[in-house]
Design a protein around this motif. Structure first.
Motif, PDB file in Angstrom:
ATOM      1  N   ASN A  61       0.872  -1.170   0.000  1.00  0.00           N
ATOM      2  CA  ASN A  61       0.000   0.000   0.000  1.00  0.00           C
ATOM      3  C   ASN A  61       0.915   1.228   0.000  1.00  0.00           C
ATOM      4  N   THR A  62       1.406   1.570  -1.191  1.00  0.00           N
ATOM      5  CA  THR A  62       2.395   2.643  -1.305  1.00  0.00           C
ATOM      6  C   THR A  62       1.815   4.036  -1.073  1.00  0.00           C
ATOM      7  N   SER A  63       0.506   4.155  -1.046  1.00  0.00           N
ATOM      8  CA  SER A  63      -0.098   5.471  -0.815  1.00  0.00           C
ATOM      9  C   SER A  63      -0.418   5.705   0.663  1.00  0.00           C
ATOM     10  N   GLY A  64      -0.160   4.709   1.500  1.00  0.00           N
ATOM     11  CA  GLY A  64      -0.501   4.822   2.911  1.00  0.00           C
ATOM     12  C   GLY A  64       0.550   5.523   3.752  1.00  0.00           C
ATOM     13  N   ILE A  65       0.102   5.994   4.900  1.00  0.00           N
ATOM     14  CA  ILE A  65       0.966   6.705   5.850  1.00  0.00           C
ATOM     15  C   ILE A  65       2.133   5.848   6.331  1.00  0.00           C
ATOM     16  N   ILE A  66       1.881   4.582   6.609  1.00  0.00           N
ATOM     17  CA  ILE A  66       2.926   3.697   7.130  1.00  0.00           C
ATOM     18  C   ILE A  66       4.047   3.547   6.108  1.00  0.00           C
ATOM     19  N   TYR A  67       3.689   3.303   4.853  1.00  0.00           N
ATOM     20  CA  TYR A  67       4.693   3.159   3.796  1.00  0.00           C
ATOM     21  C   TYR A  67       5.500   4.445   3.665  1.00  0.00           C
ATOM     22  N   ARG A  68       4.815   5.566   3.649  1.00  0.00           N
ATOM     23  CA  ARG A  68       5.517   6.846   3.498  1.00  0.00           C
ATOM     24  C   ARG A  68       6.413   7.125   4.695  1.00  0.00           C
ATOM     25  N   SER A  69       5.995   6.723   5.909  1.00  0.00           N
ATOM     26  CA  SER A  69       6.826   6.977   7.090  1.00  0.00           C
ATOM     27  C   SER A  69       8.082   6.100   7.088  1.00  0.00           C
ATOM     28  N   ILE A  70       7.972   4.878   6.554  1.00  0.00           N
ATOM     29  CA  ILE A  70       9.141   4.007   6.453  1.00  0.00           C
ATOM     30  C   ILE A  70      10.051   4.501   5.332  1.00  0.00           C
ATOM     31  N   GLY A  71       9.438   4.860   4.226  1.00  0.00           N
ATOM     32  CA  GLY A  71      10.189   5.364   3.073  1.00  0.00           C
ATOM     33  C   GLY A  71      10.469   4.271   2.059  1.00  0.00           C
ATOM     34  N   SER A  72      10.305   4.609   0.801  1.00  0.00           N
ATOM     35  CA  SER A  72      10.482   3.622  -0.266  1.00  0.00           C
ATOM     36  C   SER A  72      11.910   3.104  -0.333  1.00  0.00           C
ATOM     37  N   ASP A  73      12.895   3.951  -0.034  1.00  0.00           N
ATOM     38  CA  ASP A  73      14.288   3.496  -0.077  1.00  0.00           C
ATOM     39  C   ASP A  73      14.550   2.398   0.943  1.00  0.00           C
ATOM     40  N   VAL A  74      13.998   2.555   2.141  1.00  0.00           N
ATOM     41  CA  VAL A  74      14.164   1.543   3.190  1.00  0.00           C
ATOM     42  C   VAL A  74      13.473   0.248   2.782  1.00  0.00           C
TER      43      VAL A  74
END
Length: 120
Positions: A61-74
């Motif tokens: 779920n790349t649009s979610g808050i959790i994904y954004r807080s972790i970061g795509s690079d991580v």
């Protein structure tokens, strides 16, 4: 075509999940509704989805808050096993809805044409 014993992992505040539920009911498809946060898909189910889709990005779920807080690079640097563990610990990372019958019959996300092809 897979039609029986469907498990729909859903999140109550997800509008896409609500659309999928409405579509299933409209098409008289019986399913077991499971709260994604209370009972996320098992590791085996997620592995099946990895294998079926061929790319783990389709499960996120790349649009979610959790994904954004972790970061795509991580996330990109995580091994598959690390990502699986993260998905189980934080099921809001899983793209939803997650519809599962077997390792060969599952759908991630809701696109009406894909669901119609697989379920009707």
């Amino acid at each position: 075509m897979c039609f029986e014993n469907l498990k729909l992992f859903s999140y109550s505040s997800c509008s896409t999940c609500r659309r999928a539920i409405k579509w299933l009911k409209t098409n008289d498809i019986t399913f077991e509704l499971i709260d994604l946060l209370q009972s996320p898909p098992s590791k085996e189910m997620l592995i099946s989805a990895f294998e079926l889709y061929g790319d783990r990005k389709f499960l996120l779920n790349t649009s979610g808050i959790i994904y954004r807080s972790i970061g795509s690079d991580v996330v990109k640097k995580m091994t598959d096993n690390e990502l699986l563990e993260q998905l189980i610990m934080e099921p809001r990372l899983i793209k939803r809805p997650f519809l599962y019958k077997s390792s060969k019959c599952l759908l991630v996300g809701f696109k009406e044409e894909n669901w119609a092809e697989k379920l009707l």
